[in-house]
Design a protein around this motif. Sequence first.
Motif, PDB file in Angstrom:
ATOM      1  N   SER A 193      15.463  40.626  42.338  1.00 13.23           N
ATOM      2  CA  SER A 193      14.682  39.342  41.988  1.00 13.23           C
ATOM      3  C   SER A 193      15.635  38.290  42.111  1.00 13.23           C
ATOM      4  O   SER A 193      16.861  38.466  41.925  1.00 13.23           O
ATOM      5  CB  SER A 193      14.115  39.655  40.423  1.00 13.23           C
ATOM      6  N   PHE A 194      15.147  36.912  42.288  1.00 12.04           N
ATOM      7  CA  PHE A 194      15.981  35.923  42.640  1.00 12.04           C
ATOM      8  C   PHE A 194      16.966  35.733  41.335  1.00 12.04           C
ATOM      9  O   PHE A 194      18.171  35.368  41.717  1.00 12.04           O
ATOM     10  CB  PHE A 194      15.167  34.718  43.167  1.00 12.04           C
ATOM     11  N   PRO A 195      16.519  35.681  40.209  1.00 14.29           N
ATOM     12  CA  PRO A 195      17.326  35.481  39.058  1.00 14.29           C
ATOM     13  C   PRO A 195      18.472  36.389  38.845  1.00 14.29           C
ATOM     14  O   PRO A 195      19.732  36.222  38.830  1.00 14.29           O
ATOM     15  CB  PRO A 195      16.353  35.540  37.885  1.00 14.29           C
ATOM     16  N   GLN A 196      18.140  37.911  39.018  1.00 20.26           N
ATOM     17  CA  GLN A 196      19.183  38.980  39.000  1.00 20.26           C
ATOM     18  C   GLN A 196      20.171  38.759  40.275  1.00 20.26           C
ATOM     19  O   GLN A 196      21.287  39.026  39.938  1.00 20.26           O
ATOM     20  CB  GLN A 196      18.301  40.019  39.280  1.00 20.26           C
ATOM     21  N   TRP A 197      19.609  38.180  41.341  1.00 17.84           N
ATOM     22  CA  TRP A 197      20.603  38.403  42.597  1.00 17.84           C
ATOM     23  C   TRP A 197      21.444  37.270  42.467  1.00 17.84           C
ATOM     24  O   TRP A 197      22.819  37.271  42.621  1.00 17.84           O
ATOM     25  CB  TRP A 197      19.960  38.220  43.810  1.00 17.84           C
ATOM     26  N   ILE A 198      21.091  36.062  41.876  1.00 20.19           N
ATOM     27  CA  ILE A 198      21.863  34.943  41.748  1.00 20.19           C
ATOM     28  C   ILE A 198      22.925  35.188  40.657  1.00 20.19           C
ATOM     29  O   ILE A 198      24.214  34.754  40.548  1.00 20.19           O
ATOM     30  CB  ILE A 198      21.150  33.629  41.055  1.00 20.19           C
ATOM     31  N   SER A 199      22.593  35.820  39.608  1.00 14.09           N
ATOM     32  CA  SER A 199      23.652  36.220  38.253  1.00 14.09           C
ATOM     33  C   SER A 199      24.492  37.237  39.262  1.00 14.09           C
ATOM     34  O   SER A 199      25.753  36.842  38.657  1.00 14.09           O
ATOM     35  CB  SER A 199      22.583  37.079  37.264  1.00 14.09           C
ATOM     36  N   TRP A 200      24.155  37.958  39.888  1.00 17.19           N
ATOM     37  CA  TRP A 200      25.077  38.933  40.483  1.00 17.19           C
ATOM     38  C   TRP A 200      25.981  38.302  41.470  1.00 17.19           C
ATOM     39  O   TRP A 200      27.203  38.531  41.353  1.00 17.19           O
ATOM     40  CB  TRP A 200      24.302  40.128  41.207  1.00 17.19           C
ATOM     41  N   PHE A 201      25.549  37.376  41.966  1.00 16.76           N
ATOM     42  CA  PHE A 201      26.317  36.532  43.231  1.00 16.76           C
ATOM     43  C   PHE A 201      27.461  35.873  42.377  1.00 16.76           C
ATOM     44  O   PHE A 201      28.405  35.603  42.719  1.00 16.76           O
ATOM     45  CB  PHE A 201      25.492  35.782  43.807  1.00 16.76           C
ATOM     46  N   GLU A 202      26.957  35.209  41.119  1.00 16.47           N
ATOM     47  CA  GLU A 202      27.721  34.288  40.375  1.00 16.47           C
ATOM     48  C   GLU A 202      28.917  35.201  39.809  1.00 16.47           C
ATOM     49  O   GLU A 202      30.072  34.475  39.651  1.00 16.47           O
ATOM     50  CB  GLU A 202      26.896  33.489  39.473  1.00 16.47           C
ATOM     51  N   GLY A 203      28.673  36.392  39.313  1.00 15.57           N
ATOM     52  CA  GLY A 203      29.874  37.106  38.815  1.00 15.57           C
ATOM     53  C   GLY A 203      30.598  36.438  37.638  1.00 15.57           C
ATOM     54  O   GLY A 203      29.822  36.010  36.887  1.00 15.57           O
ATOM     55  N   TYR A 204      31.952  36.339  37.723  1.00 13.68           N
ATOM     56  CA  TYR A 204      32.624  35.974  36.497  1.00 13.68           C
ATOM     57  C   TYR A 204      32.405  34.295  36.603  1.00 13.68           C
ATOM     58  O   TYR A 204      32.891  33.761  35.219  1.00 13.68           O
ATOM     59  CB  TYR A 204      34.163  36.216  36.823  1.00 13.68           C
ATOM     60  N   THR A 205      32.012  33.706  37.310  1.00 13.95           N
ATOM     61  CA  THR A 205      31.951  32.148  37.273  1.00 13.95           C
ATOM     62  C   THR A 205      30.979  31.845  36.030  1.00 13.95           C
ATOM     63  O   THR A 205      30.962  30.717  35.774  1.00 13.95           O
ATOM     64  CB  THR A 205      31.618  31.529  38.470  1.00 13.95           C
ATOM     65  N   GLN A 206      30.189  32.777  35.490  1.00  9.26           N
ATOM     66  CA  GLN A 206      29.258  32.300  34.410  1.00  9.26           C
ATOM     67  C   GLN A 206      30.074  32.369  33.145  1.00  9.26           C
ATOM     68  O   GLN A 206      29.220  31.727  32.156  1.00  9.26           O
ATOM     69  CB  GLN A 206      27.932  33.414  34.354  1.00  9.26           C
ATOM     70  N   SER A 207      31.056  32.788  33.227  1.00  9.52           N
ATOM     71  CA  SER A 207      31.769  33.124  31.847  1.00  9.52           C
ATOM     72  C   SER A 207      32.723  31.941  31.763  1.00  9.52           C
ATOM     73  O   SER A 207      33.524  31.675  32.654  1.00  9.52           O
ATOM     74  CB  SER A 207      32.639  34.398  31.864  1.00  9.52           C
ATOM     75  N   ASN A 208      32.745  31.373  30.479  1.00  9.40           N
ATOM     76  CA  ASN A 208      33.727  30.352  30.053  1.00  9.40           C
ATOM     77  C   ASN A 208      35.235  30.803  30.109  1.00  9.40           C
ATOM     78  O   ASN A 208      36.129  30.169  30.081  1.00  9.40           O
ATOM     79  CB  ASN A 208      33.405  29.630  28.830  1.00  9.40           C
ATOM     80  N   ASP A 209      35.412  32.113  29.959  1.00 10.46           N
ATOM     81  CA  ASP A 209      36.610  32.758  29.729  1.00 10.46           C
ATOM     82  C   ASP A 209      37.546  32.198  30.859  1.00 10.46           C
ATOM     83  O   ASP A 209      38.764  32.640  30.903  1.00 10.46           O
ATOM     84  CB  ASP A 209      36.615  34.319  29.460  1.00 10.46           C
ATOM     85  N   TYR A 210      36.867  32.381  32.203  1.00 15.90           N
ATOM     86  CA  TYR A 210      37.842  32.015  33.289  1.00 15.90           C
ATOM     87  C   TYR A 210      37.990  30.601  33.720  1.00 15.90           C
ATOM     88  O   TYR A 210      39.059  30.273  34.498  1.00 15.90           O
ATOM     89  CB  TYR A 210      37.117  32.731  34.456  1.00 15.90           C
ATOM     90  N   TRP A 211      37.256  29.730  33.223  1.00 20.76           N
ATOM     91  CA  TRP A 211      37.316  28.339  33.444  1.00 20.76           C
ATOM     92  C   TRP A 211      38.226  27.773  32.270  1.00 20.76           C
ATOM     93  O   TRP A 211      38.120  27.869  31.099  1.00 20.76           O
ATOM     94  CB  TRP A 211      35.864  27.792  33.550  1.00 20.76           C
TER      95      TRP A 211
END
Length: 533
Positions: free
Chosen positions: A225-243
Amino acid sequence: MNRRPRLPEQLFVFTGSFIFFLCTLAANFSGPHDSIGYLNGMVTGKHLFHPHHLIYHFVTHYWLVFAQSIFPGVKDYYLAEVFTALWGSGTMAVLYSFFRNRFRLPVLSSIISLTVIAFTFGVWFYSTNIEVYAPPMFFLLLALYILTKDNFRQADCWKVILLHVMAILFHQVHVLFTVVILYKLWQQRKNINLVSSLVQYAVTGIVLVGGAYFLVGWVIEGNNSFPQWISWFEGYTQSNDYWKPLNSKMPVLIATGYSHAFIGGHFVFRLPPVERYLSKSLSSHSLGDEMFLARHISHSMAVFLAVLSALLGLVMLWLVIRFARYYKTIRTTLGNVVTPLMLIGIVYSVFFCFWMPEILEFWIFQSILVWLLLLGTLQYAGQGIPPFRGWGRLKPIALVAIISLMLFTINFFGSIRWLLDIENDEYYAKIKQVKEVVREKDVVLLQDAWQLKDFLNYFAKATVYEAPAVDSLKPVVNKAITDCLQNGGRLYIYTEATHYQPQGTTYIDSLLQVYGSRKRVFPDPAATILVVE
């Protein structure tokens, strides 16, 4: 007349580099913390697709299958590292071409300059371990080599585009390289068809990179599904721990990561003042694997290497000042080479100021660019080098040789020498005795699974669980422990907690209350282990 074809110089450079890297293959998985997890996936053929480095695990797995069929008696982690060494050696051949053909240095000067890069810690260690960074580095530098041609033509566009595609598929972050490609296409708009080149670039990227990510993420990994695919594609970039935010800590983090890319620096933990401070500090828990690695370095050697590192830092600072002073002359002579290198170095550096700047892996590419700029232009920056009054003028090649010797000494005796021996890996030491005695019917329970679980899975093939973080996970672990003990198995409990533990120690504490009469201490000085039988 000798009609035999002359072998290219790059072939000799590749072969020599490959032999060098093979002689220093790492036997340590705690330095590059992801290596042991990657190795487990490569060996088992599981978890072969990661959104941030899409094809690395897949390609390395099949390299490992191929290599094992030819060398069945060689440890598979060495075979995986040979794959890394091949890419590292290819990078050395490209860098040699930069010195010879872009900076127009003689053979000997090019070779000595190349050894400086080869002995730089990030380049050296990440050409000899199990990590993702060597393959895309080869593609990026080869693309840069083409981009810095004096006579860039339309046919070169395809080469650069395909090389960039490969770099992105090996590591997603290299989409940043787009900036220097667009710059070059615009700069060469009179020599190429700009619109056609931009369309080629966009379409090729969408079809090859986008198509690969869709196939893997949507079809193979099941994110359909598009939301799932986008979430998978973004990976770690969604987490504030890395920024990382822009604050007073940022310069320290940048200095840590950048300097570590040049110098391994493990000897620092054996400097008496540092050792005394860490022995009293709770922060030493997070540095345990580095301290363990460096434990055999003598105090006198640590002091010597620290002084040598300081001298190297001063020499590098002097080279940077000298480069800035003669920049106009350098740009006039080598503008087609220097400008793209500087541009992409700035782009990557700015990005990694905000994305985990303390991690050395993300500064390896920039460290290479720094050496190319400083060493490649040294002969164009003035005549001779006066280090001290009354010493005459030092030739550039002599200075480069001194830098090379300093880097080799610092990084070999301060880091690489100890990374060659698996006995210097703290997490291996913690599972070494257990792996010798654990049986199929036994269970290992970890309070802190970080690293230890992957080490046990690889070396012991044990049934391993982490202390449940939520109540819903407890029934599975409870049943495994009960079945193990009822069938005459042993329960090995690693009670040590060295990282953030959201589940706390409640589960293991309650377990030890229930089985208190059946527990004993497992005699392993490297870890705190209890056995229930």
